[in-house]
Design an enzyme around this catalytic site. Sequence first.
Site, PDB file in Angstrom:
ATOM      1  N   ILE A   6      47.005  -1.021   8.423  1.00 31.90           N
ATOM      2  CA  ILE A   6      47.294  -0.985   9.819  1.00 31.90           C
ATOM      3  C   ILE A   6      46.356   0.062  10.520  1.00 31.90           C
ATOM      4  O   ILE A   6      46.124  -0.202  11.811  1.00 31.90           O
ATOM      5  CB  ILE A   6      48.791  -0.574  10.023  1.00 31.90           C
ATOM      6  CG1 ILE A   6      49.261  -1.086  11.358  1.00 31.90           C
ATOM      7  CG2 ILE A   6      49.251   0.774   9.646  1.00 31.90           C
ATOM      8  CD1 ILE A   6      49.016  -2.225  11.846  1.00 31.90           C
TER       9      ILE A   6
ATOM     10  N   SER B 208      44.042  11.032   3.961  1.00 30.12           N
ATOM     11  CA  SER B 208      44.850  10.034   2.894  1.00 30.12           C
ATOM     12  C   SER B 208      44.499  10.651   1.442  1.00 30.12           C
ATOM     13  O   SER B 208      43.240  10.960   1.307  1.00 30.12           O
ATOM     14  CB  SER B 208      44.222   8.814   3.075  1.00 30.12           C
ATOM     15  OG  SER B 208      44.628   7.939   1.997  1.00 30.12           O
TER      16      SER B 208
ATOM     17  N   LYS C 248      55.901   2.017  13.295  1.00 30.01           N
ATOM     18  CA  LYS C 248      57.219   1.310  12.809  1.00 30.01           C
ATOM     19  C   LYS C 248      57.137   1.101  11.320  1.00 30.01           C
ATOM     20  O   LYS C 248      56.099   0.698  10.806  1.00 30.01           O
ATOM     21  CB  LYS C 248      57.449   0.212  13.553  1.00 30.01           C
ATOM     22  CG  LYS C 248      56.421  -0.923  13.391  1.00 30.01           C
ATOM     23  CD  LYS C 248      57.028  -1.921  12.233  1.00 30.01           C
ATOM     24  CE  LYS C 248      56.165  -2.834  11.782  1.00 30.01           C
ATOM     25  NZ  LYS C 248      56.384  -3.785  10.762  1.00 30.01           N
TER      26      LYS C 248
ATOM     27  N   ASP D  75      60.507  -5.478   7.305  1.00 34.90           N
ATOM     28  CA  ASP D  75      59.233  -4.873   7.701  1.00 34.90           C
ATOM     29  C   ASP D  75      58.632  -5.661   8.943  1.00 34.90           C
ATOM     30  O   ASP D  75      58.660  -5.091  10.124  1.00 34.90           O
ATOM     31  CB  ASP D  75      58.185  -4.517   6.781  1.00 34.90           C
ATOM     32  CG  ASP D  75      57.264  -4.021   7.241  1.00 34.90           C
ATOM     33  OD1 ASP D  75      57.090  -2.495   7.408  1.00 34.90           O
ATOM     34  OD2 ASP D  75      56.108  -4.414   7.528  1.00 34.90           O
TER      35      ASP D  75
END
Length: 307
Positions: free
Chosen positions: A13, A35, A90, A168
Amino acid sequence: MAIRIALVGMGKIARDQHLPAIAADPDFELVATVSPHHAGVDGIPHLPDLETLLTEGPALDAVALCTPPQVRHALAMTAIGHGVHLFLEKPPGATLGEVVALETAADAAGVTLFASWHSRFAAGVAPARDWLARREIRSVRITWREDVRVWHPGQAWIWEAGGFGVFDPGINALSIATAILPRRLLLTEALLEFPANREAPIAAILGLRDTAGTPVAMDLDWRQTGPQSWDIEVDTDAGRLTLSEGGAVLALPDGSTRQPDGEYPAMYAHFASLVRDRASDVDVDPLRLVADAFLRGRRKIVEAFDA
């Protein structure tokens, strides 16, 4: 002056949506990525964790958290503790309690907290809300069926407790429904199908109603192959309104319209406005309905699923 922002979490994403939206928005400057598992972006500092970013990395004003929800609360609290504005992918957290705590902490620290629901920024959502505000709503049908192997390849976290499973994508539909329908939704019943080898559901049937008693039926499934279904149908006294393709296409009784995808650019424009105004935007209604489904839903074990 551009808002200096870092991306935390560099999965699908972040790369597909956040990076292009930031690059196209003059209100933002990407100053770092974070990350421990994925590579960064050429020419941009890349750090292994948020704490290192905040103590040793470049100066910044905001972070966008694109991590799995199970680890989001601790990261968000760290950012708030350093006075950094927050954009949450989200779902905004693994639990309602976490999101409420973040909202309180952000308010106390005077920083912006944006709990984003990208599907609310789909082109058809705002005009659908405006059209329905003038109608008598008689029933609603939500069908959200997709192939998990296509949209979440190799994402083991999504099948773990707190990973939401089929909710999700399903929460995207709920974020639209709670935005376009004029009255609050209440869950009345739910059937959740759990693969024998997973801790999150692969399918769900929900029965809801609004506070006036209008029925809302919801069908979620992660096993659909071929064409994908992201549709909301609303029957009214003036005919049927349909939102399809996740809210991109709006069909009214007198015709339909389609607009190009602009969810993430619109969200970043909204986030920039919130930061300038030192305001927050936190709506937990979609997450509340998912929590209610887990609280009240009947559990059915189905055959094991391997991605």
